[in-house]
Design an enzyme around this catalytic site. Structure first.
Site, PDB file in Angstrom:
ATOM      1  N   ARG A  39      23.380  40.933 -23.767  1.00 52.73           N
ATOM      2  CA  ARG A  39      23.627  41.376 -22.400  1.00 52.73           C
ATOM      3  C   ARG A  39      24.283  42.757 -22.443  1.00 52.73           C
ATOM      4  O   ARG A  39      25.336  42.933 -23.076  1.00 52.73           O
ATOM      5  CB  ARG A  39      24.542  40.369 -21.694  1.00 52.73           C
ATOM      6  CG  ARG A  39      25.105  40.827 -20.365  1.00 52.73           C
ATOM      7  CD  ARG A  39      24.063  40.843 -19.279  1.00 52.73           C
ATOM      8  NE  ARG A  39      24.671  41.087 -17.978  1.00 52.73           N
ATOM      9  CZ  ARG A  39      23.991  41.355 -16.885  1.00 52.73           C
ATOM     10  NH1 ARG A  39      22.661  41.405 -16.907  1.00 52.73           N
ATOM     11  NH2 ARG A  39      24.615  41.547 -15.740  1.00 52.73           N
ATOM     12  N   GLU A  75      40.227   5.720 -29.399  1.00 49.28           N
ATOM     13  CA  GLU A  75      39.550   6.439 -28.313  1.00 49.28           C
ATOM     14  C   GLU A  75      40.075   7.864 -28.183  1.00 49.28           C
ATOM     15  O   GLU A  75      39.305   8.819 -28.086  1.00 49.28           O
ATOM     16  CB  GLU A  75      39.728   5.691 -26.983  1.00 49.28           C
ATOM     17  CG  GLU A  75      39.074   6.439 -25.820  1.00 49.28           C
ATOM     18  CD  GLU A  75      39.142   5.682 -24.506  1.00 49.28           C
ATOM     19  OE1 GLU A  75      38.469   4.649 -24.401  1.00 49.28           O
ATOM     20  OE2 GLU A  75      39.869   6.141 -23.600  1.00 49.28           O
TER      21      GLU A  75
END
Lengths: 83, 380
Positions: free
Chosen positions: B269, B243
């Protein structure tokens, strides 16, 4: 075999400090060796004795004392030799 | 040493990205706001073969190796911004299916693996109200009785608990010997005495259901025990190797997607007459994001390679878990700073990544615990 495990526990896990363990001390139950210590102990056994220790074999029956650990290793080695 | 993917792995990654973009696109902003779990998306992932990727073919899986499966999960995360969904998929694959594969009897594998990989839900139930980082201080008990065990206790903060078809439950069969008296059980979702709690609201990862499991005189037959009595702690430790190594596989893909997004944004931007990427305060952040992505990938695939080789991976799983979780937090924060106000509002989903990332430094062992594991395994 017991001697090698005792030495690993005393020198590596316990850093050579404090009371020294013997082969018949219940080191995983009395708190001398904790969970991460068990992991290192399993790694040591696998490397030193050239066998894989499956997780399902890491039980109190096999790891109660260094004597039982050595007995487990011998059983595994004998089993490997006969197959 | 070869750091590249094979042609087959590249093909699978491309397919996973296309699948994620085409089949998992949904109104994520709205579902995040209402903590909505979409069962249809889960079903599509199962149908595509995600859940069965590294499950042997005899149980209906694809039988792929770990590296290939991790590569697919990374690609899935790149194409799918639903971190709650991808985390839940990874949690089931690595912490439920993998232990069944490794420690299950033939009967258990045949019963549960086809169910789980075809769209069933599996929960890994360890944490309790009084045991979190002190993992093995369990109060849930399993008392031996004729033909089985009776389980009592409460499991908390369990992924997929509200919907689970089967739960991997850890309980004390002999509380007098601490970790050595813990045993693992496969408890079916409709077992008498098992109550599945509702979906618990949380800060992030809201699209993955999460809650409690309560066991009240819950009888399970002997055949529900996973592994021998007393081997539960070792089975749990092994499951954490998997995990912790891979639960962030898809989040690495998310970090790659974040990086693409901020590069595009920094190029287009404009402020003070220039693209904002021309300002070092912005470009330095982007360079740091790239560095985190690359180092995260190296640790992720090193762990996968080790586990494919059958080697012990506890040290590397802790390194991977610590670095990937902290990197995802840092890069998610940087992505917000680069986007400015657009990054802060919910509409564009930039801020959601940070909320999703923060849980990662807590679940599956906190960052502090990972540092302890790393230090101790080096003999410190």
């Amino acid at each position: 075999m017991e001697h090698a495990i005792v030495r690993f526990v005393n020198e590596e896990l316990l850093g050579g400090n404090g009371p020294r363990v013997t082969a018949d001390d219940e080191i995983v139950l009395d708190g001398t060796v904790d969970s991460l210590g068990v992991t290192r102990l399993v790694d040591f056994i696998e490397t030193e004795f050239k066998l894989a220790v499956p997780a399902q074999d890491v039980t109190i029956d096999n790891f109660r004392t260094i004597t039982t650990m050595a007995a487990y290793v011998r059983t595994r080695q004998e089993s490997a030799a006969t197959t | 040493m070869d750091f590249g993917f094979t042609e087959e792995q590249e093909r699978l990654r491309t397919e996973a990205v296309e699948f994620a973009r085409n089949e998992l696109a949904s109104d994520l902003v709205a579902r995040d706001a209402e903590s909505g779990f979409d069962r249809e998306l889960w079903r599509r992932c199962a149908e595509f073969g995600i859940l069965g990727s590294n499950v042997p073919t005899e149980y209906g899986g694809q039988g792929r190796d770990v590296v290939t499966t991790v590569a697919i999960m990374e690609a899935l995360g790149y194409g799918c911004p639903d971190n709650g969904l991808t985390l839940a998929l990874n949690g089931q694959m690595w912490a439920v299916q993998e232990p069944i594969q490794q420690f299950g009897t033939e009967e258990q594998k045949e019963r549960y693996l086809p169910l789980l990989i075809s769209g069933g839900y599996g929960a890994h139930a360890m944490s309790e109200p009084a045991s979190g980082s002190d993992t093995f201080a369990l109060e849930t008990t399993a008392e031996k009785t004729d033909g089985g065990y009776v389980l009592n206790g409460r499991k908390t903060y369990i992924g997929l608990a509200p919907v689970c078809d089967v739960a991997l439950v850890f309980a004390a069969t002999d509380p007098t010997v601490g970790r050595w008296g813990i045993t693992a059980f496969l408890v079916e979702g409709d077992a008498s005495g098992l109550t599945k709690g509702g979906n618990q609201p949380k800060m992030g990862l809201r699209t993955g259901p999460f809650g409690d499991l309560v066991l009240e005189d819950c009888f399970v037959p002997d055949s529900a025990r996973l592994g021998p009595e007393g081997a539960g702690a070792s089975i749990f430790t092994n499951s954490m190797d998997w995990e912790r190594s891979f639960i962030f596989a898809s989040h690495v893909g998310s970090m790659a997607r974040q990086l693409d997004d901020v590069i595009q944004y920094a190029r287009t931007r404009r402020q003070f007459g220039e693209p904002i990427g021309k300002f070092q305060s912005v470009s330095n952040r982007i360079a740091d994001m790239r560095l985190r992505l690359e180092t995260s990938r190296l640790l992720l695939y090193k762990a996968a390679w080790l586990l494919d080789s059958g080697d012990a991976a506890q040290l590397y799983s802790a390194l991977a878990k610590l670095h990937l979780s902290e990197s995802f937090v840092a890069s998610s924060s940087d992505a917000i700073r680069i986007h400015g106000a657009k990054g802060y509002v919910s509409e564009y989903g930039v801020e959601r990544d940070l909320r999703d990332a923060l849980g990662g430094v807590i679940y599956s062992g906190t960052s502090d615990i990972q540092r302890q594991v790393i230090a101790r395994l080096m003999g410190v």
